[in-house]
Design a protein around this motif. Structure first.
Motif, PDB file in Angstrom:
ATOM      1  N   UNK A  34       9.494   6.090   4.540  1.00  0.00           N
ATOM      2  CA  UNK A  34       8.124   6.769   5.579  1.00  0.00           C
ATOM      3  C   UNK A  34       9.027   8.444   5.517  1.00  0.00           C
ATOM      4  N   UNK A  35       8.188   8.407   4.880  1.00  0.00           N
ATOM      5  CA  UNK A  35       8.288  10.993   5.306  1.00  0.00           C
ATOM      6  C   UNK A  35       6.650  11.443   5.289  1.00  0.00           C
ATOM      7  N   UNK A  36       5.818  11.959   6.139  1.00  0.00           N
ATOM      8  CA  UNK A  36       5.137  12.651   6.072  1.00  0.00           C
ATOM      9  C   UNK A  36       5.287  13.717   7.199  1.00  0.00           C
ATOM     10  N   UNK A  37       4.372  14.958   7.443  1.00  0.00           N
ATOM     11  CA  UNK A  37       4.987  15.557   7.834  1.00  0.00           C
ATOM     12  C   UNK A  37       4.577  15.869   9.467  1.00  0.00           C
ATOM     13  N   UNK A  89       0.828  -1.531  -0.379  1.00  0.00           N
ATOM     14  CA  UNK A  89       0.143  -0.206   0.100  1.00  0.00           C
ATOM     15  C   UNK A  89       1.195   1.054  -0.516  1.00  0.00           C
ATOM     16  N   UNK A  90       0.435   2.366  -0.743  1.00  0.00           N
ATOM     17  CA  UNK A  90       1.118   3.402  -0.502  1.00  0.00           C
ATOM     18  C   UNK A  90       0.642   4.620  -0.647  1.00  0.00           C
ATOM     19  N   UNK A  91       1.076   5.563  -0.543  1.00  0.00           N
ATOM     20  CA  UNK A  91       0.053   7.618  -0.875  1.00  0.00           C
ATOM     21  C   UNK A  91      -0.219   7.487  -2.286  1.00  0.00           C
ATOM     22  N   UNK A  92      -0.951   8.256  -2.841  1.00  0.00           N
ATOM     23  CA  UNK A  92      -1.193   8.648  -3.902  1.00  0.00           C
ATOM     24  C   UNK A  92       0.240   9.085  -4.173  1.00  0.00           C
ATOM     25  N   UNK A 127      -1.931  21.513   3.933  1.00  0.00           N
ATOM     26  CA  UNK A 127      -1.094  22.660   4.217  1.00  0.00           C
ATOM     27  C   UNK A 127       0.237  21.823   2.970  1.00  0.00           C
ATOM     28  N   UNK A 128       1.133  21.705   4.079  1.00  0.00           N
ATOM     29  CA  UNK A 128       2.622  21.464   4.043  1.00  0.00           C
ATOM     30  C   UNK A 128       2.029  19.839   3.549  1.00  0.00           C
ATOM     31  N   UNK A 129       2.558  19.081   2.589  1.00  0.00           N
ATOM     32  CA  UNK A 129       3.358  17.557   1.878  1.00  0.00           C
ATOM     33  C   UNK A 129       4.438  17.131   2.016  1.00  0.00           C
ATOM     34  N   UNK A 130       4.946  15.577   2.013  1.00  0.00           N
ATOM     35  CA  UNK A 130       6.213  15.592   1.792  1.00  0.00           C
ATOM     36  C   UNK A 130       6.029  14.218   0.797  1.00  0.00           C
ATOM     37  N   UNK A 131       7.185  13.111   0.856  1.00  0.00           N
ATOM     38  CA  UNK A 131       7.159  12.116   0.305  1.00  0.00           C
ATOM     39  C   UNK A 131       6.384  11.715  -0.277  1.00  0.00           C
ATOM     40  N   UNK A 132       6.014  11.145   1.168  1.00  0.00           N
ATOM     41  CA  UNK A 132       5.121  10.140   1.146  1.00  0.00           C
ATOM     42  C   UNK A 132       5.105   8.713   2.111  1.00  0.00           C
ATOM     43  N   UNK A 174       5.830  11.882  -6.988  1.00  0.00           N
ATOM     44  CA  UNK A 174       5.531  13.596  -6.133  1.00  0.00           C
ATOM     45  C   UNK A 174       5.111  13.443  -4.785  1.00  0.00           C
ATOM     46  N   UNK A 175       5.767  14.302  -4.336  1.00  0.00           N
ATOM     47  CA  UNK A 175       4.800  14.510  -3.100  1.00  0.00           C
ATOM     48  C   UNK A 175       2.969  14.005  -2.789  1.00  0.00           C
ATOM     49  N   UNK A 176       3.047  13.110  -2.061  1.00  0.00           N
ATOM     50  CA  UNK A 176       1.462  13.203  -2.141  1.00  0.00           C
ATOM     51  C   UNK A 176       0.519  14.313  -1.822  1.00  0.00           C
TER      52      UNK A 176
END
Length: 455
Positions: free
Chosen positions: A237-240, A202-205, A292-297, A210-212
Protein backbone atom coordinates in the motif's frame (compact mmCIF):
# COMPACT_ATOMS: atom_id res chain seq x y z
CA UNK A 1 -25.99 49.58 -51.91
CA UNK A 2 -26.84 46.02 -51.07
CA UNK A 3 -30.26 45.45 -49.65
CA UNK A 4 -30.21 44.99 -45.85
CA UNK A 5 -30.91 41.43 -44.88
CA UNK A 6 -31.32 39.32 -41.76
CA UNK A 7 -28.76 36.59 -41.13
CA UNK A 8 -29.39 33.85 -38.55
CA UNK A 9 -26.71 31.58 -37.16
CA UNK A 10 -27.21 28.19 -35.54
CA UNK A 11 -27.22 29.86 -32.11
CA UNK A 12 -30.55 31.54 -31.39
CA UNK A 13 -28.82 34.48 -29.68
CA UNK A 14 -26.84 35.33 -32.84
CA UNK A 15 -29.27 37.47 -34.82
CA UNK A 16 -27.92 40.23 -37.07
CA UNK A 17 -30.04 42.88 -38.73
CA UNK A 18 -27.35 44.53 -40.82
CA UNK A 19 -26.08 44.59 -44.38
CA UNK A 20 -23.28 42.18 -45.27
CA UNK A 21 -20.83 45.10 -45.50
CA UNK A 22 -21.77 46.35 -42.01
CA UNK A 23 -21.56 42.83 -40.66
CA UNK A 24 -18.10 42.26 -42.13
CA UNK A 25 -16.94 45.54 -40.68
CA UNK A 26 -17.75 44.28 -37.21
CA UNK A 27 -15.29 41.43 -37.67
CA UNK A 28 -12.27 43.77 -37.73
CA UNK A 29 -11.72 43.37 -33.96
CA UNK A 30 -11.26 39.60 -34.41
CA UNK A 31 -8.63 39.87 -37.15
CA UNK A 32 -5.40 41.77 -37.66
CA UNK A 33 -6.77 42.90 -41.04
CA UNK A 34 -10.20 44.51 -41.30
CA UNK A 35 -12.66 43.07 -43.77
CA UNK A 36 -13.93 46.28 -45.30
CA UNK A 37 -16.77 46.88 -47.75
CA UNK A 38 -14.16 47.89 -50.34
CA UNK A 39 -12.32 44.59 -49.94
CA UNK A 40 -15.62 42.78 -50.27
CA UNK A 41 -16.32 44.53 -53.60
CA UNK A 42 -12.80 43.81 -54.91
CA UNK A 43 -12.71 40.14 -54.04
CA UNK A 44 -16.22 39.34 -55.22
CA UNK A 45 -19.25 37.64 -53.82
CA UNK A 46 -17.53 34.28 -53.07
CA UNK A 47 -15.24 35.92 -50.51
CA UNK A 48 -18.21 37.74 -48.98
CA UNK A 49 -20.26 34.58 -48.76
CA UNK A 50 -17.37 32.66 -47.17
CA UNK A 51 -16.78 35.48 -44.68
CA UNK A 52 -20.43 35.62 -43.71
CA UNK A 53 -20.54 31.88 -43.12
CA UNK A 54 -17.36 32.08 -41.07
CA UNK A 55 -18.79 34.92 -39.00
CA UNK A 56 -21.97 33.01 -38.33
CA UNK A 57 -19.96 30.01 -37.12
CA UNK A 58 -17.75 32.19 -34.88
CA UNK A 59 -20.84 33.69 -33.31
CA UNK A 60 -22.43 30.29 -32.87
CA UNK A 61 -19.31 28.91 -31.17
CA UNK A 62 -18.90 31.91 -28.87
CA UNK A 63 -22.53 32.27 -27.85
CA UNK A 64 -23.85 28.70 -27.97
CA UNK A 65 -24.74 27.64 -24.43
CA UNK A 66 -26.56 24.46 -23.55
CA UNK A 67 -29.94 24.85 -21.89
CA UNK A 68 -30.32 22.24 -19.16
CA UNK A 69 -33.82 20.91 -18.61
CA UNK A 70 -35.44 18.61 -16.07
CA UNK A 71 -34.37 15.16 -17.23
CA UNK A 72 -33.97 13.65 -20.68
CA UNK A 73 -32.49 10.78 -22.69
CA UNK A 74 -28.83 10.89 -23.71
CA UNK A 75 -27.00 8.50 -26.01
CA UNK A 76 -23.63 8.33 -27.72
CA UNK A 77 -19.97 8.14 -26.76
CA UNK A 78 -20.05 11.18 -24.47
CA UNK A 79 -22.19 14.06 -23.29
CA UNK A 80 -22.85 16.75 -20.70
CA UNK A 81 -25.73 16.72 -18.20
CA UNK A 82 -26.73 19.58 -15.93
CA UNK A 83 -29.47 20.20 -13.40
CA UNK A 84 -32.46 22.23 -14.55
CA UNK A 85 -31.42 25.85 -15.13
CA UNK A 86 -27.73 25.28 -14.31
CA UNK A 87 -25.75 27.41 -13.45
CA UNK A 88 -28.76 29.19 -12.02
CA UNK A 89 -30.55 27.99 -8.90
CA UNK A 90 -32.47 24.76 -9.49
CA UNK A 91 -36.23 24.93 -8.84
CA UNK A 92 -37.87 23.52 -5.68
CA UNK A 93 -40.21 20.53 -5.49
CA UNK A 94 -38.93 18.75 -8.59
CA UNK A 95 -37.96 15.23 -9.56
CA UNK A 96 -35.82 14.95 -12.72
CA UNK A 97 -34.62 11.74 -14.39
CA UNK A 98 -31.82 11.45 -16.96
CA UNK A 99 -31.24 8.18 -18.85
CA UNK A 100 -27.82 7.59 -20.38
CA UNK A 101 -27.10 4.96 -23.03
CA UNK A 102 -23.69 4.28 -24.59
CA UNK A 103 -22.91 1.77 -27.37
CA UNK A 104 -23.40 -1.94 -26.64
CA UNK A 105 -20.36 -3.64 -25.15
CA UNK A 106 -19.22 -0.51 -23.27
CA UNK A 107 -19.90 0.91 -19.81
CA UNK A 108 -20.84 4.42 -18.69
CA UNK A 109 -18.29 6.50 -16.77
CA UNK A 110 -19.87 9.53 -15.05
CA UNK A 111 -17.85 12.36 -13.49
CA UNK A 112 -19.25 15.34 -11.62
CA UNK A 113 -17.54 18.59 -12.59
CA UNK A 114 -19.57 20.68 -10.13
CA UNK A 115 -22.15 19.98 -7.43
CA UNK A 116 -23.98 22.37 -5.10
CA UNK A 117 -27.11 20.95 -3.46
CA UNK A 118 -28.61 21.42 -0.02
CA UNK A 119 -26.20 19.75 2.39
CA UNK A 120 -27.20 17.01 4.81
CA UNK A 121 -25.10 14.22 6.32
CA UNK A 122 -27.38 11.51 4.91
CA UNK A 123 -28.61 13.55 1.89
CA UNK A 124 -32.23 13.26 3.07
CA UNK A 125 -33.40 16.42 1.35
CA UNK A 126 -32.12 17.65 -2.05
CA UNK A 127 -29.97 14.93 -3.61
CA UNK A 128 -28.80 13.18 -6.78
CA UNK A 129 -29.02 9.38 -7.06
CA UNK A 130 -26.99 7.49 -9.67
CA UNK A 131 -28.02 3.97 -10.76
CA UNK A 132 -26.43 1.34 -12.96
CA UNK A 133 -29.04 0.56 -15.62
CA UNK A 134 -32.38 2.19 -16.42
CA UNK A 135 -34.87 -0.05 -14.57
CA UNK A 136 -34.38 -1.62 -11.12
CA UNK A 137 -30.67 -0.87 -11.33
CA UNK A 138 -28.21 -0.96 -8.46
CA UNK A 139 -27.72 2.45 -6.85
CA UNK A 140 -24.10 3.52 -7.15
CA UNK A 141 -24.44 6.45 -4.78
CA UNK A 142 -26.46 9.36 -3.38
CA UNK A 143 -24.87 12.80 -3.36
CA UNK A 144 -25.56 16.29 -2.01
CA UNK A 145 -23.68 19.28 -0.61
CA UNK A 146 -20.60 20.48 -2.49
CA UNK A 147 -18.20 17.53 -2.29
CA UNK A 148 -17.57 15.95 -5.70
CA UNK A 149 -17.44 12.14 -5.65
CA UNK A 150 -15.04 10.17 -7.81
CA UNK A 151 -16.09 8.83 -11.19
CA UNK A 152 -18.95 6.32 -11.18
CA UNK A 153 -18.94 3.30 -13.49
CA UNK A 154 -21.99 1.28 -14.57
CA UNK A 155 -21.93 -2.49 -15.03
CA UNK A 156 -23.59 -2.27 -18.46
CA UNK A 157 -24.17 0.30 -21.17
CA UNK A 158 -26.91 2.18 -19.30
CA UNK A 159 -27.01 4.57 -16.37
CA UNK A 160 -29.76 6.59 -14.71
CA UNK A 161 -29.51 9.84 -12.74
CA UNK A 162 -32.33 11.17 -10.59
CA UNK A 163 -32.36 14.53 -8.82
CA UNK A 164 -34.95 15.37 -6.16
CA UNK A 165 -35.44 18.80 -4.57
CA UNK A 166 -37.77 19.75 -1.73
CA UNK A 167 -39.45 23.07 -0.96
CA UNK A 168 -36.59 24.66 0.93
CA UNK A 169 -32.87 25.31 0.48
CA UNK A 170 -31.50 25.24 -3.07
CA UNK A 171 -28.14 25.77 -4.79
CA UNK A 172 -26.71 25.82 -8.30
CA UNK A 173 -27.28 22.10 -8.86
CA UNK A 174 -24.74 20.00 -10.72
CA UNK A 175 -22.80 19.62 -13.95
CA UNK A 176 -21.61 16.15 -14.97
CA UNK A 177 -20.03 14.55 -18.03
CA UNK A 178 -20.40 10.96 -19.19
CA UNK A 179 -18.32 8.88 -21.57
CA UNK A 180 -18.25 5.33 -22.91
CA UNK A 181 -15.43 3.01 -21.87
CA UNK A 182 -14.47 -0.59 -22.36
CA UNK A 183 -15.45 -2.60 -19.26
CA UNK A 184 -12.68 -3.40 -16.78
CA UNK A 185 -10.05 -1.93 -19.08
CA UNK A 186 -6.58 -2.26 -17.56
CA UNK A 187 -5.32 0.97 -19.03
CA UNK A 188 -4.55 4.39 -17.65
CA UNK A 189 -8.14 5.51 -17.14
CA UNK A 190 -10.52 2.72 -16.13
CA UNK A 191 -10.40 -0.14 -13.68
CA UNK A 192 -12.60 -1.85 -11.12
CA UNK A 193 -15.63 -4.04 -11.73
CA UNK A 194 -17.73 -6.70 -10.05
CA UNK A 195 -15.92 -9.42 -8.06
CA UNK A 196 -18.01 -12.44 -7.09
CA UNK A 197 -15.58 -15.35 -6.93
CA UNK A 198 -14.74 -16.80 -3.47
CA UNK A 199 -11.38 -15.01 -3.48
CA UNK A 200 -9.52 -12.61 -5.70
CA UNK A 201 -7.16 -9.68 -6.13
CA UNK A 202 -7.60 -6.00 -6.96
CA UNK A 203 -4.89 -3.43 -7.70
CA UNK A 204 -4.26 0.05 -9.00
CA UNK A 205 -3.63 0.62 -12.72
CA UNK A 206 0.02 0.05 -13.76
CA UNK A 207 0.80 -2.06 -10.69
CA UNK A 208 3.60 -3.02 -10.13
CA UNK A 209 5.49 -1.66 -13.14
CA UNK A 210 5.01 2.04 -12.41
CA UNK A 211 3.02 4.58 -10.38
CA UNK A 212 -0.74 4.74 -10.74
CA UNK A 213 -1.87 7.55 -13.10
CA UNK A 214 -3.33 10.88 -12.01
CA UNK A 215 -7.02 11.60 -12.33
CA UNK A 216 -8.51 8.11 -12.11
CA UNK A 217 -11.20 6.39 -10.07
CA UNK A 218 -11.47 2.63 -9.63
CA UNK A 219 -14.56 1.09 -8.05
CA UNK A 220 -14.67 -2.61 -7.11
CA UNK A 221 -18.01 -4.12 -6.07
CA UNK A 222 -17.45 -7.36 -4.16
CA UNK A 223 -20.47 -9.65 -3.79
CA UNK A 224 -20.48 -12.79 -1.63
CA UNK A 225 -23.30 -15.33 -1.28
CA UNK A 226 -25.92 -14.56 1.36
CA UNK A 227 -24.95 -15.46 4.92
CA UNK A 228 -21.27 -14.82 4.14
CA UNK A 229 -19.08 -11.78 4.80
CA UNK A 230 -16.00 -10.42 3.04
CA UNK A 231 -12.49 -10.03 4.38
CA UNK A 232 -10.15 -7.54 2.65
CA UNK A 233 -6.38 -7.37 3.18
CA UNK A 234 -3.84 -5.09 1.53
CA UNK A 235 -0.53 -6.74 0.70
CA UNK A 236 1.26 -3.55 -0.42
CA UNK A 237 0.00 0.00 0.00
CA UNK A 238 1.46 3.34 -1.08
CA UNK A 239 -0.97 6.21 -1.73
CA UNK A 240 -0.21 9.94 -1.52
CA UNK A 241 -0.04 10.85 2.19
CA UNK A 242 -2.27 13.49 3.80
CA UNK A 243 -3.45 13.75 7.42
CA UNK A 244 -7.10 13.68 6.37
CA UNK A 245 -6.68 11.67 3.13
CA UNK A 246 -8.22 14.56 1.17
CA UNK A 247 -6.37 13.85 -2.06
CA UNK A 248 -5.52 10.35 -3.32
CA UNK A 249 -7.25 7.78 -1.12
CA UNK A 250 -9.03 4.44 -0.82
CA UNK A 251 -12.51 4.29 0.73
CA UNK A 252 -14.29 1.08 1.74
CA UNK A 253 -18.07 0.98 2.15
CA UNK A 254 -20.44 -1.57 3.63
CA UNK A 255 -22.92 -2.55 0.94
CA UNK A 256 -23.06 -1.91 -2.78
CA UNK A 257 -22.99 1.86 -3.00
CA UNK A 258 -20.78 4.83 -2.25
CA UNK A 259 -22.46 6.26 0.84
CA UNK A 260 -20.63 8.23 3.55
CA UNK A 261 -23.02 6.92 6.21
CA UNK A 262 -21.79 3.37 5.45
CA UNK A 263 -18.09 4.11 5.04
CA UNK A 264 -15.87 1.75 7.03
CA UNK A 265 -12.68 3.71 6.47
CA UNK A 266 -10.69 6.07 4.28
CA UNK A 267 -6.98 5.33 3.78
CA UNK A 268 -3.82 6.86 2.38
CA UNK A 269 -0.08 6.90 3.18
CA UNK A 270 2.41 4.06 2.90
CA UNK A 271 1.24 1.62 5.61
CA UNK A 272 -1.26 -1.11 4.70
CA UNK A 273 -4.57 -0.74 6.59
CA UNK A 274 -5.58 -3.51 8.97
CA UNK A 275 -7.82 -6.27 7.59
CA UNK A 276 -11.37 -5.08 6.97
CA UNK A 277 -14.52 -7.20 7.42
CA UNK A 278 -17.91 -6.39 5.91
CA UNK A 279 -21.12 -6.40 7.93
CA UNK A 280 -23.08 -8.14 5.16
CA UNK A 281 -22.37 -9.90 1.90
CA UNK A 282 -21.35 -6.82 -0.13
CA UNK A 283 -18.49 -4.32 -0.07
CA UNK A 284 -17.52 -1.47 -2.35
CA UNK A 285 -13.90 -0.33 -2.60
CA UNK A 286 -13.21 3.00 -4.28
CA UNK A 287 -9.78 4.35 -5.20
CA UNK A 288 -9.43 7.97 -6.29
CA UNK A 289 -6.37 9.89 -7.47
CA UNK A 290 -6.42 13.62 -8.14
CA UNK A 291 -4.49 15.45 -10.85
CA UNK A 292 -1.28 16.04 -8.91
CA UNK A 293 1.09 13.65 -7.08
CA UNK A 294 0.93 9.89 -7.56
CA UNK A 295 2.66 6.92 -5.87
CA UNK A 296 3.28 3.18 -6.24
CA UNK A 297 -0.34 2.23 -5.56
CA UNK A 298 -1.51 -0.99 -3.94
CA UNK A 299 -2.45 -4.61 -4.34
CA UNK A 300 -5.15 -6.13 -2.16
CA UNK A 301 -6.86 -9.49 -1.74
CA UNK A 302 -10.32 -10.49 -0.65
CA UNK A 303 -12.00 -13.75 0.38
CA UNK A 304 -15.40 -14.83 1.57
CA UNK A 305 -15.88 -15.94 5.18
CA UNK A 306 -18.76 -17.55 7.10
CA UNK A 307 -20.91 -14.88 8.69
CA UNK A 308 -20.05 -16.11 12.20
CA UNK A 309 -16.32 -15.85 11.52
CA UNK A 310 -14.82 -14.24 14.67
CA UNK A 311 -13.23 -10.97 13.63
CA UNK A 312 -10.47 -9.51 15.76
CA UNK A 313 -10.48 -6.05 14.24
CA UNK A 314 -13.07 -3.34 14.50
CA UNK A 315 -13.81 -1.18 11.44
CA UNK A 316 -10.74 1.06 10.97
CA UNK A 317 -10.83 4.84 10.90
CA UNK A 318 -9.47 7.33 8.43
CA UNK A 319 -5.76 7.12 8.98
CA UNK A 320 -2.39 7.14 7.31
CA UNK A 321 -1.12 4.48 9.70
CA UNK A 322 -2.12 0.84 10.23
CA UNK A 323 -5.56 0.80 11.81
CA UNK A 324 -5.47 -2.40 13.85
CA UNK A 325 -7.85 -1.97 16.75
CA UNK A 326 -6.95 -4.01 19.79
CA UNK A 327 -10.04 -5.68 21.27
CA UNK A 328 -10.88 -4.89 24.87
CA UNK A 329 -10.16 -7.87 27.15
CA UNK A 330 -13.48 -9.55 27.94
CA UNK A 331 -13.02 -9.60 31.73
CA UNK A 332 -12.08 -5.94 31.81
CA UNK A 333 -15.01 -5.00 29.56
CA UNK A 334 -17.54 -6.93 31.66
CA UNK A 335 -16.22 -5.48 34.92
CA UNK A 336 -16.27 -1.98 33.49
CA UNK A 337 -19.84 -2.25 32.25
CA UNK A 338 -21.17 -3.74 35.48
CA UNK A 339 -20.44 -0.54 37.33
CA UNK A 340 -23.28 1.87 38.03
CA UNK A 341 -23.72 4.18 35.06
CA UNK A 342 -23.21 7.61 36.51
CA UNK A 343 -21.41 10.58 34.98
CA UNK A 344 -18.57 11.83 37.16
CA UNK A 345 -17.75 15.49 37.61
CA UNK A 346 -18.45 18.35 35.22
CA UNK A 347 -17.21 19.29 31.78
CA UNK A 348 -14.79 21.71 33.46
CA UNK A 349 -13.32 19.01 35.72
CA UNK A 350 -13.08 16.49 32.85
CA UNK A 351 -11.62 18.84 30.22
CA UNK A 352 -7.93 18.53 31.06
CA UNK A 353 -8.05 14.80 31.79
CA UNK A 354 -9.62 14.04 28.37
CA UNK A 355 -7.62 13.45 25.18
CA UNK A 356 -10.36 14.93 23.02
CA UNK A 357 -13.35 17.23 23.48
CA UNK A 358 -15.75 17.71 20.58
CA UNK A 359 -19.38 18.49 19.84
CA UNK A 360 -21.11 16.52 17.13
CA UNK A 361 -24.17 14.72 15.79
CA UNK A 362 -24.32 10.92 15.83
CA UNK A 363 -25.01 9.76 12.26
CA UNK A 364 -24.46 6.01 12.71
CA UNK A 365 -24.54 3.85 15.84
CA UNK A 366 -24.04 0.10 15.62
CA UNK A 367 -23.81 -2.32 18.56
CA UNK A 368 -21.12 -5.00 18.29
CA UNK A 369 -20.65 -7.25 21.28
CA UNK A 370 -20.98 -5.13 24.40
CA UNK A 371 -19.80 -1.90 22.75
CA UNK A 372 -21.30 0.68 20.44
CA UNK A 373 -19.43 1.91 17.35
CA UNK A 374 -20.54 5.35 16.20
CA UNK A 375 -19.76 7.83 13.46
CA UNK A 376 -20.02 11.45 14.57
CA UNK A 377 -20.46 14.43 12.26
CA UNK A 378 -18.38 17.10 14.00
CA UNK A 379 -19.90 20.48 14.91
CA UNK A 380 -16.78 21.89 16.64
CA UNK A 381 -13.43 20.63 17.91
CA UNK A 382 -12.22 22.06 21.23
CA UNK A 383 -9.46 19.57 22.00
CA UNK A 384 -8.29 17.28 19.24
CA UNK A 385 -5.28 15.37 20.55
CA UNK A 386 -4.53 12.47 18.19
CA UNK A 387 -8.17 11.87 17.28
CA UNK A 388 -8.42 10.75 13.63
CA UNK A 389 -10.72 13.15 11.83
CA UNK A 390 -11.79 12.69 8.23
CA UNK A 391 -12.92 15.56 6.03
CA UNK A 392 -15.20 15.60 2.97
CA UNK A 393 -15.60 19.12 1.65
CA UNK A 394 -16.59 21.25 4.63
CA UNK A 395 -17.90 18.29 6.62
CA UNK A 396 -15.72 16.62 9.27
CA UNK A 397 -16.45 13.34 11.02
CA UNK A 398 -14.78 10.86 13.33
CA UNK A 399 -15.30 7.33 14.65
CA UNK A 400 -15.77 6.65 18.36
CA UNK A 401 -16.39 3.57 20.48
CA UNK A 402 -18.69 3.64 23.51
CA UNK A 403 -17.02 0.85 25.49
CA UNK A 404 -20.24 -0.03 27.34
CA UNK A 405 -23.07 0.21 24.84
CA UNK A 406 -25.55 1.77 27.29
CA UNK A 407 -23.18 3.85 29.39
CA UNK A 408 -23.22 6.61 28.36
CA UNK A 409 -26.24 5.97 26.12
CA UNK A 410 -26.29 7.91 22.85
CA UNK A 411 -28.89 8.00 20.09
CA UNK A 412 -28.49 8.38 16.38
CA UNK A 413 -29.55 11.80 15.09
CA UNK A 414 -28.91 13.66 18.38
CA UNK A 415 -26.05 16.03 19.17
CA UNK A 416 -23.68 15.66 22.13
CA UNK A 417 -20.66 17.04 23.93
CA UNK A 418 -18.21 14.11 23.80
CA UNK A 419 -15.00 13.63 25.77
CA UNK A 420 -12.74 10.63 26.09
CA UNK A 421 -9.40 9.03 25.34
CA UNK A 422 -7.74 8.27 22.00
CA UNK A 423 -6.07 4.94 21.34
CA UNK A 424 -2.86 4.40 19.37
CA UNK A 425 -4.83 4.22 16.13
CA UNK A 426 -6.59 7.57 16.54
CA UNK A 427 -9.98 6.14 17.53
CA UNK A 428 -11.92 7.85 20.30
CA UNK A 429 -12.84 5.63 23.27
CA UNK A 430 -15.54 6.69 25.74
CA UNK A 431 -15.84 4.85 29.06
CA UNK A 432 -18.64 5.26 31.66
CA UNK A 433 -16.62 7.76 33.68
CA UNK A 434 -16.08 10.15 30.75
CA UNK A 435 -18.21 13.27 30.43
CA UNK A 436 -20.95 13.06 27.76
CA UNK A 437 -23.95 15.39 27.66
CA UNK A 438 -26.60 16.57 25.22
CA UNK A 439 -25.29 19.56 23.27
CA UNK A 440 -27.24 22.80 23.19
CA UNK A 441 -26.29 26.08 21.52
CA UNK A 442 -25.91 27.79 24.89
CA UNK A 443 -23.02 25.41 25.70
CA UNK A 444 -20.78 27.01 23.07
CA UNK A 445 -19.77 29.97 25.20
CA UNK A 446 -18.52 27.77 28.05
CA UNK A 447 -16.72 25.43 25.63
CA UNK A 448 -14.92 28.37 23.99
CA UNK A 449 -13.71 29.48 27.43
CA UNK A 450 -12.40 25.97 28.15
CA UNK A 451 -10.64 25.86 24.77
CA UNK A 452 -8.28 28.59 25.97
CA UNK A 453 -7.71 26.86 29.31
CA UNK A 454 -4.17 25.75 30.16
CA UNK A 455 -4.00 22.17 31.34
Amino acid sequence: MAKPQTIYSSAPACVYRNSPQELLGTFSHRSSRSVSPTMCRRTGSIFCAWSLLFLAEVCAQSQRRPAFTCGGNFSGESGVIGSQGYPGVYPPNTKCVWRITVPEGKVVVLSFRFIDLESHTLCRYDHVDVYSGHVNGQRLGRFCGTFKPGALVSTGNKMLMQMVSDANTAGSGFLAVFSAAHPHEQGDQYCGGRLDKPSGTFKTPNWPEKDYPAGVTCSWHIVAPKHQIIEVKFEKFDVERDNYCRYDHVSIFNGAEINDARRIGKYCGDSPPAPVFSEGNQLRIQFLSDLSLTADGFIGHYKFRPKKFPTTTAPPTTTTQPATTRPIPLKYSVALCQQKCKRRGTLDSNYCSSNFVITGTVITAVVRGGSMYATVSIISVYKEGNLAIQQAGKTMSTKIVILCKKCPFIRRGLSYILTGHVDDDGRGKIAPQHFVAAFKTRNQKGLNVLKNKRC
